[in-house]
Design a protein around this motif. Sequence first.
Motif, PDB file in Angstrom:
ATOM      1  N   THR A  30       0.802  -1.230   0.000  1.00 31.89           N
ATOM      2  CA  THR A  30       0.000   0.000   0.000  1.00 31.89           C
ATOM      3  C   THR A  30       0.833   1.278   0.000  1.00 31.89           C
ATOM      4  OG1 THR A  30      -0.146  -0.058   2.435  1.00 31.89           O
ATOM      5  CG2 THR A  30      -1.893  -1.172   1.180  1.00 31.89           C
ATOM      6  N   GLU A  31       2.082   1.203   0.418  1.00 31.28           N
ATOM      7  CA  GLU A  31       2.910   2.418   0.510  1.00 31.28           C
ATOM      8  C   GLU A  31       4.120   2.331  -0.417  1.00 31.28           C
ATOM      9  OE1 GLU A  31       3.926   3.141   4.546  1.00 31.28           O
ATOM     10  OE2 GLU A  31       1.844   3.130   5.267  1.00 31.28           O
ATOM     11  N   ARG A  32       3.861   1.936  -1.656  1.00 29.72           N
ATOM     12  CA  ARG A  32       4.962   1.743  -2.600  1.00 29.72           C
ATOM     13  C   ARG A  32       5.670   3.049  -2.930  1.00 29.72           C
ATOM     14  NH1 ARG A  32       4.234  -2.251  -7.658  1.00 29.72           N
ATOM     15  NH2 ARG A  32       3.766  -3.568  -5.850  1.00 29.72           N
ATOM     16  N   ASP A  33       4.919   4.143  -3.032  1.00 30.59           N
ATOM     17  CA  ASP A  33       5.545   5.433  -3.348  1.00 30.59           C
ATOM     18  C   ASP A  33       6.531   5.855  -2.257  1.00 30.59           C
ATOM     19  OD1 ASP A  33       4.145   5.595  -5.702  1.00 30.59           O
ATOM     20  OD2 ASP A  33       2.535   6.840  -4.874  1.00 30.59           O
ATOM     21  N   LYS A  34       6.143   5.650  -1.011  1.00 30.28           N
ATOM     22  CA  LYS A  34       7.027   6.001   0.103  1.00 30.28           C
ATOM     23  C   LYS A  34       8.290   5.135   0.077  1.00 30.28           C
ATOM     24  CE  LYS A  34       7.147   6.308   5.163  1.00 30.28           C
ATOM     25  NZ  LYS A  34       8.374   5.479   5.273  1.00 30.28           N
ATOM     26  N   LEU A  35       8.148   3.857  -0.200  1.00 32.48           N
ATOM     27  CA  LEU A  35       9.309   2.965  -0.278  1.00 32.48           C
ATOM     28  C   LEU A  35      10.227   3.375  -1.423  1.00 32.48           C
ATOM     29  CD1 LEU A  35       7.571  -0.478   0.352  1.00 32.48           C
ATOM     30  CD2 LEU A  35       8.826   0.914   1.993  1.00 32.48           C
ATOM     31  N   ASN A  36       9.639   3.747  -2.558  1.00 33.07           N
ATOM     32  CA  ASN A  36      10.453   4.210  -3.683  1.00 33.07           C
ATOM     33  C   ASN A  36      11.286   5.430  -3.302  1.00 33.07           C
ATOM     34  OD1 ASN A  36       9.424   2.227  -5.364  1.00 33.07           O
ATOM     35  ND2 ASN A  36       7.795   3.526  -6.165  1.00 33.07           N
ATOM     36  N   ASN A  37      10.653   6.367  -2.605  1.00 33.97           N
ATOM     37  CA  ASN A  37      11.369   7.579  -2.187  1.00 33.97           C
ATOM     38  C   ASN A  37      12.468   7.265  -1.187  1.00 33.97           C
ATOM     39  OD1 ASN A  37       9.736   9.201  -3.805  1.00 33.97           O
ATOM     40  ND2 ASN A  37       8.236   9.523  -2.191  1.00 33.97           N
ATOM     41  N   ASP A  38      12.200   6.354  -0.261  1.00 28.12           N
ATOM     42  CA  ASP A  38      13.217   5.997   0.737  1.00 28.12           C
ATOM     43  C   ASP A  38      14.442   5.360   0.072  1.00 28.12           C
ATOM     44  OD1 ASP A  38      11.531   6.927   2.671  1.00 28.12           O
ATOM     45  OD2 ASP A  38      10.795   4.957   3.289  1.00 28.12           O
ATOM     46  N   ILE A  39      14.212   4.449  -0.855  1.00 31.70           N
ATOM     47  CA  ILE A  39      15.328   3.795  -1.544  1.00 31.70           C
ATOM     48  C   ILE A  39      16.094   4.803  -2.389  1.00 31.70           C
ATOM     49  CG2 ILE A  39      15.930   2.013  -3.234  1.00 31.70           C
ATOM     50  CD1 ILE A  39      13.443   0.477  -2.316  1.00 31.70           C
ATOM     51  N   GLN A  40      15.363   5.683  -3.065  1.00 31.65           N
ATOM     52  CA  GLN A  40      16.019   6.691  -3.919  1.00 31.65           C
ATOM     53  C   GLN A  40      16.900   7.626  -3.107  1.00 31.65           C
ATOM     54  OE1 GLN A  40      14.905  10.234  -4.187  1.00 31.65           O
ATOM     55  NE2 GLN A  40      16.589  10.634  -5.603  1.00 31.65           N
ATOM     56  N   GLU A  41      16.415   8.048  -1.948  1.00 33.30           N
ATOM     57  CA  GLU A  41      17.213   8.956  -1.109  1.00 33.30           C
ATOM     58  C   GLU A  41      18.489   8.278  -0.608  1.00 33.30           C
ATOM     59  OE1 GLU A  41      14.658  10.269   1.962  1.00 33.30           O
ATOM     60  OE2 GLU A  41      13.417  11.554   0.660  1.00 33.30           O
ATOM     61  N   ILE A  42      18.390   7.015  -0.215  1.00 34.69           N
ATOM     62  CA  ILE A  42      19.570   6.300   0.275  1.00 34.69           C
ATOM     63  C   ILE A  42      20.593   6.122  -0.839  1.00 34.69           C
ATOM     64  CG2 ILE A  42      20.383   4.096   1.199  1.00 34.69           C
ATOM     65  CD1 ILE A  42      17.727   3.853   2.682  1.00 34.69           C
ATOM     66  N   LEU A  43      20.135   5.692  -2.022  1.00 37.85           N
ATOM     67  CA  LEU A  43      21.055   5.503  -3.147  1.00 37.85           C
ATOM     68  C   LEU A  43      21.691   6.820  -3.570  1.00 37.85           C
ATOM     69  CD1 LEU A  43      19.082   2.982  -5.401  1.00 37.85           C
ATOM     70  CD2 LEU A  43      21.037   2.514  -3.917  1.00 37.85           C
ATOM     71  N   GLU A  84      22.243   9.470  -1.803  1.00 41.51           N
ATOM     72  CA  GLU A  84      23.209   9.936  -0.804  1.00 41.51           C
ATOM     73  C   GLU A  84      24.529   9.171  -0.913  1.00 41.51           C
ATOM     74  OE1 GLU A  84      23.586  10.356   4.090  1.00 41.51           O
ATOM     75  OE2 GLU A  84      21.743   9.606   3.154  1.00 41.51           O
ATOM     76  N   GLN A  85      24.454   7.857  -1.114  1.00 40.82           N
ATOM     77  CA  GLN A  85      25.676   7.060  -1.141  1.00 40.82           C
ATOM     78  C   GLN A  85      26.433   7.187  -2.463  1.00 40.82           C
ATOM     79  OE1 GLN A  85      25.242   3.041   0.218  1.00 40.82           O
ATOM     80  NE2 GLN A  85      23.816   3.557   1.841  1.00 40.82           N
ATOM     81  N   THR A  86      25.737   7.475  -3.562  1.00 35.38           N
ATOM     82  CA  THR A  86      26.408   7.600  -4.861  1.00 35.38           C
ATOM     83  C   THR A  86      26.874   9.021  -5.143  1.00 35.38           C
ATOM     84  OG1 THR A  86      24.258   7.963  -5.953  1.00 35.38           O
ATOM     85  CG2 THR A  86      25.091   5.699  -5.851  1.00 35.38           C
ATOM     86  N   ASP A  87      26.602   9.943  -4.242  1.00 37.97           N
ATOM     87  CA  ASP A  87      27.047  11.322  -4.458  1.00 37.97           C
ATOM     88  C   ASP A  87      28.574  11.408  -4.528  1.00 37.97           C
ATOM     89  OD1 ASP A  87      26.428  14.282  -4.500  1.00 37.97           O
ATOM     90  OD2 ASP A  87      27.696  14.197  -2.716  1.00 37.97           O
ATOM     91  N   ALA A  88      29.267  10.573  -3.752  1.00 40.00           N
ATOM     92  CA  ALA A  88      30.736  10.585  -3.789  1.00 40.00           C
ATOM     93  C   ALA A  88      31.278  10.036  -5.103  1.00 40.00           C
ATOM     94  CB  ALA A  88      31.291   9.765  -2.622  1.00 40.00           C
ATOM     95  N   TRP A  89      30.462   9.351  -5.885  1.00 36.03           N
ATOM     96  CA  TRP A  89      30.888   8.809  -7.178  1.00 36.03           C
ATOM     97  C   TRP A  89      30.547   9.745  -8.330  1.00 36.03           C
ATOM     98  CZ3 TRP A  89      28.143   3.465  -6.219  1.00 36.03           C
ATOM     99  CH2 TRP A  89      28.749   2.835  -5.119  1.00 36.03           C
ATOM    100  N   GLY A  90      29.984  10.918  -8.018  1.00 32.02           N
ATOM    101  CA  GLY A  90      29.588  11.840  -9.073  1.00 32.02           C
ATOM    102  C   GLY A  90      28.365  11.391  -9.841  1.00 32.02           C
ATOM    103  N   VAL A  91      27.485  10.630  -9.193  1.00 35.59           N
ATOM    104  CA  VAL A  91      26.297  10.073  -9.836  1.00 35.59           C
ATOM    105  C   VAL A  91      25.054  10.582  -9.116  1.00 35.59           C
ATOM    106  CG1 VAL A  91      25.046   7.961 -10.407  1.00 35.59           C
ATOM    107  CG2 VAL A  91      27.531   8.024 -10.606  1.00 35.59           C
ATOM    108  N   LYS A  92      24.025  10.924  -9.888  1.00 35.21           N
ATOM    109  CA  LYS A  92      22.752  11.374  -9.349  1.00 35.21           C
ATOM    110  C   LYS A  92      21.679  10.331  -9.644  1.00 35.21           C
ATOM    111  CE  LYS A  92      19.388  14.046  -7.877  1.00 35.21           C
ATOM    112  NZ  LYS A  92      19.207  14.333  -6.439  1.00 35.21           N
TER     113      LYS A  92
END
Length: 256
Positions: A129-142, A144-152
């Motif tokens: 039921t909360e797929r949109d929220k899960l999508n946003n949570d995963i996107q924010e984590i990825l 944040e961690q890929t920012d050091a690789w120069g990737v958005k």
Amino acid sequence: MIETFLYVLAIVIAFLILSIRILREYERGVVFMLGRFWKVKGPGLIILIPGIQQMVKVSLRIVVLDVPSQDVISKDNVSVKVNAVVYFRAVDPEKSIIQVEDYHQAISQLAQTTLRSVLGQHDLDEMLTERDKLNNDIQEILDEQTDAWGVKVSNVEIKHMDLDESMIRAIAQQAEAERSRRAKVINAEGEQQAAGRLLEAARILSADPRAIQLRYLQTLKDISNQQSSTIVFPLPLELITPLLEATSKRQHKGGE
């Protein structure tokens, strides 16, 4: 003399072939000089010094990465197979080449572990039921961690959630029970509202006897319009009470 000229011309042409690079609008070239980072060039015509400078191409277009199906154990111990798709692009060519060996493969592995980690913290109902929220949570984590690789990482979408047949039947039974509960609640609310309307109508009719008589006449009219062999005439107490009193008095006198 001519042979020397042709030899020099061949060297110049070979030098130009080895030196000239053409980058498209969406490409950038990370140039290294003697193994050290020099600058980022492009798009357009790029000239390199053969043997001294080397260039690595980086595409700035959005890449669509299909995350393989992952076995996830939800918080309420339900096994689910989930796959997703990740949209990302290189925004800093220098970091994407120097900081990580293969940022496509790195993001693929990171997306798989993040998908299992985030979904494992939620119940099955929340996953559905909360797929949109899960999508946003995963996107924010990825992101944040890929920012050091120069990737958005611009977007993450969960595509499919595959459940066992037994779990699908259980969910269907739960949905049926929920629909039955809602129907009973709606029916009870309707009965409550109808009772309130009847009580209000009774108070209005009892306030004026003439209103009761009009309602009585309307009821007789409705009965006369029905095709029935049996008709029951409701008599008001105002008409019956005097008759009962008179009958009682005659019986009392006769007994004396």
